[in-house]
Design a protein around this motif. Structure first.
Motif, PDB file in Angstrom:
ATOM      1  N   MET A  14      10.839  -8.478  -0.551  1.00  0.00           N
ATOM      2  CA  MET A  14       9.915  -7.769  -1.870  1.00  0.00           C
ATOM      3  C   MET A  14      10.500  -6.640  -2.196  1.00  0.00           C
ATOM      4  O   MET A  14      11.398  -5.847  -1.371  1.00  0.00           O
ATOM      5  CB  MET A  14       8.500  -7.414  -1.225  1.00  0.00           C
ATOM      6  CG  MET A  14       7.785  -6.659  -2.177  1.00  0.00           C
ATOM      7  SD  MET A  14       6.103  -6.100  -1.522  1.00  0.00           S
ATOM      8  CE  MET A  14       5.481  -7.606  -0.560  1.00  0.00           C
ATOM      9  N   THR A  15      10.513  -6.275  -3.521  1.00  0.00           N
ATOM     10  CA  THR A  15      11.123  -5.126  -3.944  1.00  0.00           C
ATOM     11  C   THR A  15      10.300  -4.238  -4.805  1.00  0.00           C
ATOM     12  O   THR A  15       9.174  -4.816  -5.639  1.00  0.00           O
ATOM     13  CB  THR A  15      12.407  -5.493  -4.973  1.00  0.00           C
ATOM     14  OG1 THR A  15      13.391  -6.094  -4.243  1.00  0.00           O
ATOM     15  CG2 THR A  15      12.995  -4.175  -5.699  1.00  0.00           C
ATOM     16  N   LEU A  16       9.992  -2.817  -4.389  1.00  0.00           N
ATOM     17  CA  LEU A  16       9.251  -1.959  -5.208  1.00  0.00           C
ATOM     18  C   LEU A  16      10.015  -1.023  -5.801  1.00  0.00           C
ATOM     19  O   LEU A  16      11.413  -0.664  -5.234  1.00  0.00           O
ATOM     20  CB  LEU A  16       8.285  -1.239  -3.991  1.00  0.00           C
ATOM     21  CG  LEU A  16       7.500  -2.047  -3.322  1.00  0.00           C
ATOM     22  CD1 LEU A  16       6.444  -1.158  -2.421  1.00  0.00           C
ATOM     23  CD2 LEU A  16       6.684  -3.103  -4.105  1.00  0.00           C
ATOM     24  N   ARG A  17       9.590  -0.441  -7.039  1.00  0.00           N
ATOM     25  CA  ARG A  17      10.348   0.445  -7.701  1.00  0.00           C
ATOM     26  C   ARG A  17       9.531   1.614  -8.332  1.00  0.00           C
ATOM     27  O   ARG A  17       8.306   1.303  -8.628  1.00  0.00           O
ATOM     28  CB  ARG A  17      11.090  -0.270  -9.116  1.00  0.00           C
ATOM     29  CG  ARG A  17      11.972   0.744  -9.820  1.00  0.00           C
ATOM     30  CD  ARG A  17      12.573   0.056 -11.046  1.00  0.00           C
ATOM     31  NE  ARG A  17      13.373   0.822 -11.848  1.00  0.00           N
ATOM     32  CZ  ARG A  17      14.783   1.129 -11.580  1.00  0.00           C
ATOM     33  NH1 ARG A  17      15.180   0.651 -10.604  1.00  0.00           N
ATOM     34  NH2 ARG A  17      15.297   1.823 -12.571  1.00  0.00           N
ATOM     35  N   SER A  18       9.602   2.827  -8.017  1.00  0.00           N
ATOM     36  CA  SER A  18       8.905   3.807  -8.288  1.00  0.00           C
ATOM     37  C   SER A  18       8.725   4.108 -10.046  1.00  0.00           C
ATOM     38  O   SER A  18       9.501   3.484 -10.689  1.00  0.00           O
ATOM     39  CB  SER A  18       9.357   5.214  -7.827  1.00  0.00           C
ATOM     40  OG  SER A  18      10.786   5.807  -8.512  1.00  0.00           O
ATOM     41  N   ILE A  50      12.745   0.317  -3.445  1.00  0.00           N
ATOM     42  CA  ILE A  50      12.901   0.051  -1.946  1.00  0.00           C
ATOM     43  C   ILE A  50      12.792  -1.459  -1.929  1.00  0.00           C
ATOM     44  O   ILE A  50      12.011  -2.153  -2.362  1.00  0.00           O
ATOM     45  CB  ILE A  50      11.250   0.377  -1.440  1.00  0.00           C
ATOM     46  CG1 ILE A  50      11.054   1.919  -1.701  1.00  0.00           C
ATOM     47  CG2 ILE A  50      11.085   0.007   0.024  1.00  0.00           C
ATOM     48  CD1 ILE A  50       9.684   2.654  -0.919  1.00  0.00           C
ATOM     49  N   ASP A  51      13.587  -2.029  -1.068  1.00  0.00           N
ATOM     50  CA  ASP A  51      13.911  -3.468  -0.613  1.00  0.00           C
ATOM     51  C   ASP A  51      13.351  -3.705   0.608  1.00  0.00           C
ATOM     52  O   ASP A  51      13.733  -3.098   1.617  1.00  0.00           O
ATOM     53  CB  ASP A  51      15.528  -3.654  -0.766  1.00  0.00           C
ATOM     54  CG  ASP A  51      16.154  -3.734  -2.248  1.00  0.00           C
ATOM     55  OD1 ASP A  51      15.322  -3.880  -3.245  1.00  0.00           O
ATOM     56  OD2 ASP A  51      16.988  -2.958  -2.174  1.00  0.00           O
ATOM     57  N   GLY A  89       0.749  -1.148   0.006  1.00  0.00           N
ATOM     58  CA  GLY A  89      -0.037  -0.040   0.040  1.00  0.00           C
ATOM     59  C   GLY A  89       0.803   1.225   0.051  1.00  0.00           C
ATOM     60  O   GLY A  89       0.373   2.303   0.416  1.00  0.00           O
ATOM     61  N   ILE A  90       2.131   1.272  -0.580  1.00  0.00           N
ATOM     62  CA  ILE A  90       2.751   2.300  -0.437  1.00  0.00           C
ATOM     63  C   ILE A  90       2.694   3.271  -1.839  1.00  0.00           C
ATOM     64  O   ILE A  90       2.912   2.617  -2.925  1.00  0.00           O
ATOM     65  CB  ILE A  90       4.374   2.033  -0.378  1.00  0.00           C
ATOM     66  CG1 ILE A  90       4.749   1.244   0.893  1.00  0.00           C
ATOM     67  CG2 ILE A  90       5.472   3.247  -0.494  1.00  0.00           C
ATOM     68  CD1 ILE A  90       6.281   0.781   0.964  1.00  0.00           C
ATOM     69  N   ALA A  91       2.249   4.375  -1.887  1.00  0.00           N
ATOM     70  CA  ALA A  91       1.672   5.249  -2.828  1.00  0.00           C
ATOM     71  C   ALA A  91       2.548   6.199  -3.192  1.00  0.00           C
ATOM     72  O   ALA A  91       2.922   6.546  -4.454  1.00  0.00           O
ATOM     73  CB  ALA A  91       0.327   5.758  -2.573  1.00  0.00           C
ATOM     74  N   ALA A  92       3.363   6.809  -2.188  1.00  0.00           N
ATOM     75  CA  ALA A  92       4.563   7.651  -2.471  1.00  0.00           C
ATOM     76  C   ALA A  92       5.379   7.547  -1.362  1.00  0.00           C
ATOM     77  O   ALA A  92       5.014   7.549  -0.080  1.00  0.00           O
ATOM     78  CB  ALA A  92       3.840   8.969  -2.603  1.00  0.00           C
ATOM     79  N   VAL A  93       6.728   8.278  -1.560  1.00  0.00           N
ATOM     80  CA  VAL A  93       7.663   8.323  -0.749  1.00  0.00           C
ATOM     81  C   VAL A  93       8.556   9.426  -0.948  1.00  0.00           C
ATOM     82  O   VAL A  93       8.931   9.860  -2.053  1.00  0.00           O
ATOM     83  CB  VAL A  93       8.749   7.159  -0.720  1.00  0.00           C
ATOM     84  CG1 VAL A  93       9.910   7.544   0.276  1.00  0.00           C
ATOM     85  CG2 VAL A  93       8.033   5.941  -0.378  1.00  0.00           C
ATOM     86  N   ARG A  94       8.561  10.644   0.118  1.00  0.00           N
ATOM     87  CA  ARG A  94       9.602  11.738  -0.068  1.00  0.00           C
ATOM     88  C   ARG A  94      10.711  11.374   1.023  1.00  0.00           C
ATOM     89  O   ARG A  94      10.554  11.234   2.222  1.00  0.00           O
ATOM     90  CB  ARG A  94       8.714  12.925   0.184  1.00  0.00           C
ATOM     91  CG  ARG A  94       9.402  14.057  -0.155  1.00  0.00           C
ATOM     92  CD  ARG A  94       8.762  15.502   0.028  1.00  0.00           C
ATOM     93  NE  ARG A  94       8.622  15.699   1.617  1.00  0.00           N
ATOM     94  CZ  ARG A  94       7.634  15.567   2.261  1.00  0.00           C
ATOM     95  NH1 ARG A  94       6.366  15.450   1.402  1.00  0.00           N
ATOM     96  NH2 ARG A  94       7.622  15.975   3.440  1.00  0.00           N
ATOM     97  N   LEU A  95      11.797  11.498   0.454  1.00  0.00           N
ATOM     98  CA  LEU A  95      13.216  11.498   1.488  1.00  0.00           C
ATOM     99  C   LEU A  95      13.798  12.979   1.370  1.00  0.00           C
ATOM    100  O   LEU A  95      14.173  13.560   0.333  1.00  0.00           O
ATOM    101  CB  LEU A  95      14.210  10.642   0.869  1.00  0.00           C
ATOM    102  CG  LEU A  95      13.524   9.155   0.777  1.00  0.00           C
ATOM    103  CD1 LEU A  95      14.665   8.146   0.488  1.00  0.00           C
ATOM    104  CD2 LEU A  95      12.874   8.538   1.985  1.00  0.00           C
ATOM    105  N   MET A 155      12.627  -1.293   5.571  1.00  0.00           N
ATOM    106  CA  MET A 155      12.708  -0.829   3.984  1.00  0.00           C
ATOM    107  C   MET A 155      13.713   0.098   3.516  1.00  0.00           C
ATOM    108  O   MET A 155      14.147   0.960   4.250  1.00  0.00           O
ATOM    109  CB  MET A 155      11.298  -0.053   3.791  1.00  0.00           C
ATOM    110  CG  MET A 155       9.910  -0.678   4.257  1.00  0.00           C
ATOM    111  SD  MET A 155       8.374   0.066   3.784  1.00  0.00           S
ATOM    112  CE  MET A 155       8.539   1.147   5.590  1.00  0.00           C
ATOM    113  N   ARG A 156      14.777  -0.466   2.858  1.00  0.00           N
ATOM    114  CA  ARG A 156      15.879   0.233   2.248  1.00  0.00           C
ATOM    115  C   ARG A 156      15.612   0.765   0.968  1.00  0.00           C
ATOM    116  O   ARG A 156      15.375   0.049  -0.033  1.00  0.00           O
ATOM    117  CB  ARG A 156      17.130  -1.092   2.216  1.00  0.00           C
ATOM    118  CG  ARG A 156      17.367  -1.726   3.573  1.00  0.00           C
ATOM    119  CD  ARG A 156      18.434  -2.966   3.294  1.00  0.00           C
ATOM    120  NE  ARG A 156      19.718  -2.198   2.669  1.00  0.00           N
ATOM    121  CZ  ARG A 156      20.732  -1.953   3.698  1.00  0.00           C
ATOM    122  NH1 ARG A 156      20.620  -1.884   4.927  1.00  0.00           N
ATOM    123  NH2 ARG A 156      21.701  -1.367   3.061  1.00  0.00           N
TER     124      ARG A 156
END
Length: 465
Positions: free
Chosen positions: A460-464, A447-448, A354-360, A436-437
């Protein structure tokens, strides 16, 4: 709800130093212990939490739930509403039963569900699924052996016990147990989901807090008596917790001592309910003691080994060996430089997390925008709800998961590992921890993810986009 009575170890015939050594051994092990409570002679003599966990938080018990289901069946037997000799198929109609009932299925009794000797060759839960028509799915499976044949751990069988209770009473298992068991024991926070067909899950899913589980363990030790009232017949407790079937085919020593009615026998004349990833409700009748533990243990036998090596001698009156316990029990993050980001927001396609967006951000803060994932959608959470979780270096940051059907407490933190922003979330009402790396890969953020314990693939791996 009044608390259980407290006492000192010495007042109940135990060495405080020996209990310190037990706690120290647990803390030094590779098994992540989260809470524990030890009772002797009905008194709490040891209670510990590993920060940020708390005794009062509800905790998902997984298969400890089965032992509570056993109590529901015991009550129905005491009320004369069923017998363990009753045939399983007798409670269901043609909408659930197959057109042709095999001899083995026709012979299956409630006792076989209780003792996991249904005649199936493997656990039925995965085959019948966790939604839809699970009862019909159970009856559609081949029963390869005559019931009473080899022990096969079978969560689907426990689900069927819950379904039968529902047929007999017209209530869910949770609603049936509330006035008869939970309320008398002072357990007010219990939650226990139902399947899509309205049956309390039975074999898993119950959440109560550590002290409530300790009340249940003491109730078992007292053979069904609480506050001067016999809530469940002592004979049922005796039968449920003794060896009913042989399970010596199991590999680990404390899982091959025999199985009762949804209880495991253990070494040293003990018995227990236990749940995945290290949830324990352990009873020592020979020592008038009980122990409950919640944890995220990768090796449940290792925890039992520590109990026998360090706690059993204390219960037998031995003093400690001088091993010191840590001055503070806590689960710490690695110490490392503050992570940094570029301030960009990265968006992600739909994913199970359920990760929709990430801001670092450059100050080391990460903001994760979450939407209901697949599990939340199944629970009926509106898809337009979102939540932001903040991950920042330093102490655990308290928050709640608002996207669950019932909000649950969690904590977050973050640290840097070279160019990688590492975000950690602990779901404190479960054993689950997600690491989450986050690192740049060209113009994308990758995100790994790694789960500390899980029934699904641990990574699991996610990619923007």
């Amino acid at each position: 709800m009044s608390s259980l009575p407290r006492s000192t170890p010495e007042a109940q015939g135990l060495s405080a130093a020996a209990l310190d050594a037990f706690v120290g051994a647990l803390d030094a092990s590779e098994q992540e212990i989260q809470t524990l409570m030890l009772l002797r002679h009905g008194q709490v003599v040891l209670e510990e939490t590993w920060a940020p966990y708390r005794i009062e938080d509800p905790h998902l018990l997984f298969s400890v739930s089965k032992s509570f289901t056993s109590m529901g069946i015991g009550l129905l037997v005491a009320e004369g509403k069923l017998s363990i000799d009753d045939k399983v198929v007798s409670f269901f109609g043609p909408d659930d039963l197959p057109g042709e009932i095999s001899d083995n299925l026709a012979a299956m009794e409630i006792r076989h569900l209780l003792t996991m000797s249904t005649g199936h060759t493997q656990d039925t839960l995965e085959a019948i699924g966790r939604g839809g028509r699970m009862i019909r799915g159970f009856f559609a499976l081949e029963v390869g052996h005559a019931p009473g044949a080899p022990f096969v751990y079978n969560t689907g069988a426990t689900y069927m016990l819950s379904a039968i209770l529902g047929k007999v009473t017209g209530e869910t298992l949770l609603d049936y147990l509330r006035p008869r068991l939970f309320e008398p024991l002072g357990i007010s926070e219990a939650t226990w989901p139902t399947s899509k067909e309205g049956v309390t899950l039975g074999g898993w899913g119950l959440s109560i807090n550590t002290e409530s589980l300790a009340r249940f363990s003491q109730f078992l030790l007292q053979r069904g008596e609480w506050d001067g009232k016999q809530l469940i017949p002592a004979d049922w407790i005796d039968e449920a917790t003794k060896k009913q079937v042989d399970n010596s085919v199991e590999q680990n020593p404390d899982w091959k001592q025999g199985y009762g009615y949804q209880f495991w026998r253990a070494r040293n004349n003990a018995y227990r309910g236990d749940g995945a990833f290290g949830q324990y409700c352990l009873v020592f009748p020979d020592h008038d003691a009980t122990l409950v533990i919640t944890s995220a243990s990768p090796d449940m036998q290792a925890v039992m080994d520590i109990i026998w090596e360090h706690l059993l001698p204390a219960l037998q009156g031995e003093a400690g060996d001088g091993t010191a316990r840590p001055p503070r029990l806590e689960l710490l993050l690695p110490t490392s430089p503050t992570p940094s980001g570029n301030g960009r927001t990265y968006e992600f396609d739909a994913n199970p997390m359920g990760i929709a967006a990430v801001r670092l951000d450059p100050d080391g803060t990460g903001t994760f925008t979450l939407v209901p994932g697949a599990v939340a959608d199944d629970a009926g959470v509106p898809a337009d709800r979102t939540q932001e979780l903040i991950f920042a270096p330093g102490p655990w940051r308290e928050d709640v998961d608002k996207l669950q059907t019932t909000e649950q407490r969690l904590v977050t933190s973050a640290y840097g590992d070279g160019d990688t922003f590492v975000a950690v979330v602990r779901y404190l009402e479960t054993p689950y921890v997600v690491t989450m790396r986050c690192h740049l890969d060209g113009d994308a953020l990758q995100i790994d993810l790694r789960f500390n314990v899980s029934f699904w693939p641990p990574e699991m791996t996610l990619r923007s986009r």
